[in-house]
Design a protein around this motif. Structure first.
Motif, PDB file in Angstrom:
ATOM      1  N   SER A 176       0.849  -1.186   0.000  1.00 22.36           N
ATOM      2  CA  SER A 176       0.000   0.000   0.000  1.00 22.36           C
ATOM      3  C   SER A 176       0.892   1.246   0.000  1.00 22.36           C
ATOM      4  N   VAL A 177       0.586   2.183  -0.880  1.00 21.52           N
ATOM      5  CA  VAL A 177       1.380   3.404  -1.022  1.00 21.52           C
ATOM      6  C   VAL A 177       0.441   4.602  -0.984  1.00 21.52           C
ATOM      7  N   ASP A 178       0.783   5.607  -0.151  1.00 18.70           N
ATOM      8  CA  ASP A 178      -0.061   6.800  -0.077  1.00 18.70           C
ATOM      9  C   ASP A 178       0.145   7.721  -1.281  1.00 18.70           C
ATOM     10  N   LEU A 179       1.360   7.770  -1.804  1.00 11.32           N
ATOM     11  CA  LEU A 179       1.630   8.669  -2.931  1.00 11.32           C
ATOM     12  C   LEU A 179       2.790   8.136  -3.766  1.00 11.32           C
ATOM     13  N   LEU A 180       2.635   8.207  -5.087  1.00 13.33           N
ATOM     14  CA  LEU A 180       3.715   7.897  -6.019  1.00 13.33           C
ATOM     15  C   LEU A 180       4.357   9.206  -6.472  1.00 13.33           C
ATOM     16  N   VAL A 181       5.691   9.280  -6.490  1.00  7.13           N
ATOM     17  CA  VAL A 181       6.410  10.392  -7.129  1.00  7.13           C
ATOM     18  C   VAL A 181       7.114   9.775  -8.329  1.00  7.13           C
ATOM     19  N   ILE A 182       6.547   9.991  -9.528  1.00  3.91           N
ATOM     20  CA  ILE A 182       6.971   9.241 -10.715  1.00  3.91           C
ATOM     21  C   ILE A 182       7.714  10.149 -11.692  1.00  3.91           C
TER      22      ILE A 182
ATOM     23  N   THR B  90       3.245   3.946 -16.543  1.00  2.00           N
ATOM     24  CA  THR B  90       3.366   3.346 -15.205  1.00  2.00           C
ATOM     25  C   THR B  90       2.122   3.646 -14.377  1.00  2.00           C
ATOM     26  N   TYR B  91       1.726   4.927 -14.355  1.00  2.00           N
ATOM     27  CA  TYR B  91       0.557   5.338 -13.574  1.00  2.00           C
ATOM     28  C   TYR B  91      -0.720   4.704 -14.132  1.00  2.00           C
ATOM     29  N   GLU B  92      -0.793   4.600 -15.450  1.00  4.78           N
ATOM     30  CA  GLU B  92      -1.955   4.010 -16.101  1.00  4.78           C
ATOM     31  C   GLU B  92      -2.134   2.559 -15.675  1.00  4.78           C
ATOM     32  N   LEU B  93      -1.041   1.789 -15.639  1.00  2.00           N
ATOM     33  CA  LEU B  93      -1.113   0.369 -15.248  1.00  2.00           C
ATOM     34  C   LEU B  93      -1.474   0.217 -13.785  1.00  2.00           C
ATOM     35  N   ILE B  94      -0.951   1.097 -12.920  1.00  2.00           N
ATOM     36  CA  ILE B  94      -1.250   1.002 -11.488  1.00  2.00           C
ATOM     37  C   ILE B  94      -2.719   1.323 -11.221  1.00  2.00           C
ATOM     38  N   LEU B  95      -3.273   2.274 -11.986  1.00  2.00           N
ATOM     39  CA  LEU B  95      -4.682   2.643 -11.798  1.00  2.00           C
ATOM     40  C   LEU B  95      -5.620   1.491 -12.128  1.00  2.00           C
ATOM     41  N   GLU B  96      -5.149   0.536 -12.952  1.00  2.00           N
ATOM     42  CA  GLU B  96      -6.012  -0.586 -13.314  1.00  2.00           C
ATOM     43  C   GLU B  96      -6.374  -1.445 -12.105  1.00  2.00           C
ATOM     44  N   PHE B  97      -5.462  -1.548 -11.131  1.00  2.00           N
ATOM     45  CA  PHE B  97      -5.777  -2.350  -9.939  1.00  2.00           C
ATOM     46  C   PHE B  97      -5.867  -1.498  -8.670  1.00  2.00           C
ATOM     47  N   LYS B  98      -5.453  -0.208  -8.744  1.00  2.00           N
ATOM     48  CA  LYS B  98      -5.635   0.711  -7.627  1.00  2.00           C
ATOM     49  C   LYS B  98      -6.179   2.027  -8.188  1.00  2.00           C
ATOM     50  N   PRO B  99      -7.483   2.081  -8.491  1.00  2.00           N
ATOM     51  CA  PRO B  99      -8.050   3.231  -9.214  1.00  2.00           C
ATOM     52  C   PRO B  99      -7.987   4.553  -8.470  1.00  2.00           C
ATOM     53  N   ASN B 100      -7.771   4.548  -7.168  1.00  2.00           N
ATOM     54  CA  ASN B 100      -7.723   5.796  -6.404  1.00  2.00           C
ATOM     55  C   ASN B 100      -6.299   6.197  -6.014  1.00  2.00           C
ATOM     56  N   GLN B 101      -5.322   5.573  -6.627  1.00  2.00           N
ATOM     57  CA  GLN B 101      -3.935   5.846  -6.265  1.00  2.00           C
ATOM     58  C   GLN B 101      -3.551   7.289  -6.602  1.00  2.00           C
TER      59      GLN B 101
END
Length: 571
Positions: free
Chosen positions: A492-498, A511-522
């Motif tokens: 679990s991550v509160d914030l990504l700095v990409i 990267t962000y697009e793929l993460i949103l697929e399984f964590k839509p509120n990231q």
């Protein structure tokens, strides 16, 4: 019968007879006086010349039609016979040469034509060189065809001249006005060159920003650990200051890069100029030139444009810096705005699209710019300044690129009395958005929130790790987009700095697009050494909470992270 030609001194007469049916019959009468001994006999010969007259009328009609066609051609055409006498010259030719139709109808020779024209600034030939020049021209024409040759008039008109040999050794000379075409070609060549330079500058700037991140951030981190009075504080501050100045040069390179000023908002040009003229940078510039008087005339009643405010202020700073330095010890600089409506039929502004504009002018009373320099002043590093002391050689390049990015135009006029830079920005009807509140200096400490730093540069991962750890956050790092996706599947991550650009592998947006697929509120914060590119905008549309430009300071990163974490999730 009515006589139409001939007189008492002639023995040949032409008569026209009007017939009962309304038709005309043309007759030629030839009188021959024969004296036989003392008798005088007048011999009269009548001849029907209707066919001849019909042929003459047809010929005249053809000549008139040919003349009309010739005059309709928009380039100069001249026909000369084998003796180099003028036979036909159309209206465009007469206009270019500045000669009347009646002079052409007298069938002057080429030499007479040139003699007539020599004072009309068509050929840049000095008085003493005219005869020699004329002889050379005649020899060229007598030899036959002349390949297309560019000819520049004294008034700046550019003509393409060509001589073609016709049957019976006649010549056809053509003069095409290429002034507008050459101007368009020059503008296109300049735009292509600046685009190529921009692409190169963008790549260089990105790499330099990654390098500068260490020079800017590590001294900040070290200064936090130094007690007051430490002998290391001054050299660390010098390193930090040098890094910031280098970052300013890189920011200029990014402005040269295409699309650097693409993030725009409705802003009042008058207000932006007022803000710069109240800034510490302007006060410092004035202090360096105490003998220069600056007057302000912001008279545009409508001055809302779609712009990047920081780039407009940078443009004003560069123009005013150049103006103050050009004046030197004593003189004047004038800053002005005005409104202008440009129409399609305005010949002086035909290269500017029709519409309503706010015109921004900076004029100085300096010695002017040399004509040989004027065509190059917007090129990167083409500068008469001392590099590294009074400028980087990018100031006017930044001006040119900023104006181009804002769909505007820039013009320069220079003489011994001074130089005037005139910038045209299209007006818009949008309302000005309220100014967003900047983060306060006292950014609160983190409360252990988990931050994942995603960057392919080990040094940048380490810098961000140290900054955020020192601010009370829990930090993890990933060296690639693929590694970040795998990490967030399990943690679990509160914030990504990409980081936006990572090589090899997927970029920050993907990267962000793929993460949103399984964590839509990231939540995510996008970082890049470039200004906001299309990929950055795409990531923001996906839901990323913000964008931070490298190299960043401790305060900038901490403030951006805090703002992203406090965001309710909207873009």
């Amino acid at each position: 019968m009515v006589q139409i030609a001939g007189d008492r001194g002639s023995n040949r007469f032409e008569w026209v007879h009007l017939c009962k049916d309304g038709s005309e019959t043309f007759l030629e009468i030839v009188l021959t006086k024969i004296i036989i001994e003392d008798d005088v006999i007048i011999h009269v010969v009548w001849r029907d010349i209707n066919a001849k007259k019909a042929a003459e009328r047809l010929l005249q009609k053809t000549v008139n039609e040919f003349g009309a066609v010739m005059d309709a051609i928009d380039y100069g055409v001249l026909f000369m016979d084998d003796e180099l006498q003028v036979r036909i010259a159309n209206q465009a030719f007469r206009d270019i040469w500045g000669i009347p139709a009646d002079f052409v109808s007298s069938h002057p020779t080429m030499r007479e034509l040139m003699e007539f024209n020599r004072y009309n600034d068509l050929y840049p030939v000095a008085e003493e060189d005219f005869e020699q020049y004329m002889d050379a021209r005649e020899r060229d024409v007598h030899r036959g065809a002349i390949a297309p040759t560019l000819l520049t008039r004294n008034d700046g008109m550019i003509l393409q001249y060509q001589c073609i040999v016709l049957p019976d050794n006649w010549r056809m000379l053509t003069y095409f006005d290429l002034t507008e075409l050459k101007s368009t070609q020059d503008q296109l060549a300049r735009a292509q060159k600046m685009e190529a330079i921009g692409m190169m500058a963008g790549g260089v700037a990105h790499d330099l920003n990654n390098i500068l991140a260490g020079i800017v951030s590590y001294p900040e981190l070290l200064l936090l650990q130094q007690p007051e009075g430490s002998s290391l504080r001054k050299p660390l501050e010098e390193i930090l200051d040098s890094g910031k100045r280098a970052a300013t040069v890189v920011a200029d390179l990014l402005t040269v890069a295409r699309g650097a000023a693409s993030t725009r908002e409705p802003s009042d040009l008058n207000i932006l100029l007022e803000e710069y003229l109240r800034s510490p940078e302007w006060r410092k510039l004035q202090s360096l030139h105490p003998g220069v008087r600056c007057s302000k005339h912001l008279q545009a009643t409508q001055s809302v444009i779609s712009c990047s405010p920081v780039h407009i202020k940078k443009t004003a700073m560069n123009l005013l810096t150049n103006a103050m330095e050009a004046v030197g010890r004593q003189g004047t600089v004038r800053v002005a705005t005005a409104n202008l409506e440009i129409t399609a039929d305005d010949p002086a502004l035909k290269d500017i699209p029709p519409g309503r504009y706010v015109v921004f002018t900076v004029a100085d009373s300096g010695p002017g710019i040399n004509s040989e320099d004027l065509d190059h002043i917007f090129e990167p590093f083409y500068s008469r300044k001392v590099m590294g002391r009074s400028g980087t050689g990018l100031g006017l390049t930044v001006v040119w690129n900023t104006v181009e990015e804002h769909e505007g135009r820039v013009r320069v006029e220079s003489s011994e009395q001074g130089t005037i830079f005139t910038l045209y920005f299209p007006l818009i009807r949008d309302k000005i958005r309220p100014v967003q509140k900047t983060p306060a200096d006292d950014v609160t400490m983190g409360r252990g929130e988990h931050i994942l730093i995603v960057d392919d540069e080990p040094q940048l991962r380490d810098i961000a790790d140290q900054i955020l750890t020192s601010r009370g956050y829990t930090v993890s790092t990933a060296a690639s987009g693929e590694e970040a996706v795998a990490f967030t599947r399990k943690n679990s991550v509160d914030l990504l700095v990409i980081d936006m650009l990572m090589d090899p592998g997927i970029n920050g947006r993907r990267t962000y697009e793929l993460i949103l697929e399984f964590k839509p509120n990231q939540k995510a914060l996008i970082a890049s050494g470039f200004s906001e590119s299309d990929e950055v905008k795409a990531a923001l549309k996906l839901g990323a909470q913000g964008f931070i430009k490298k190299p960043y300071s401790i305060h900038q990163l901490a403030a951006a992270v805090q703002e992203a974490l406090e965001s309710a999730g909207e873009t």
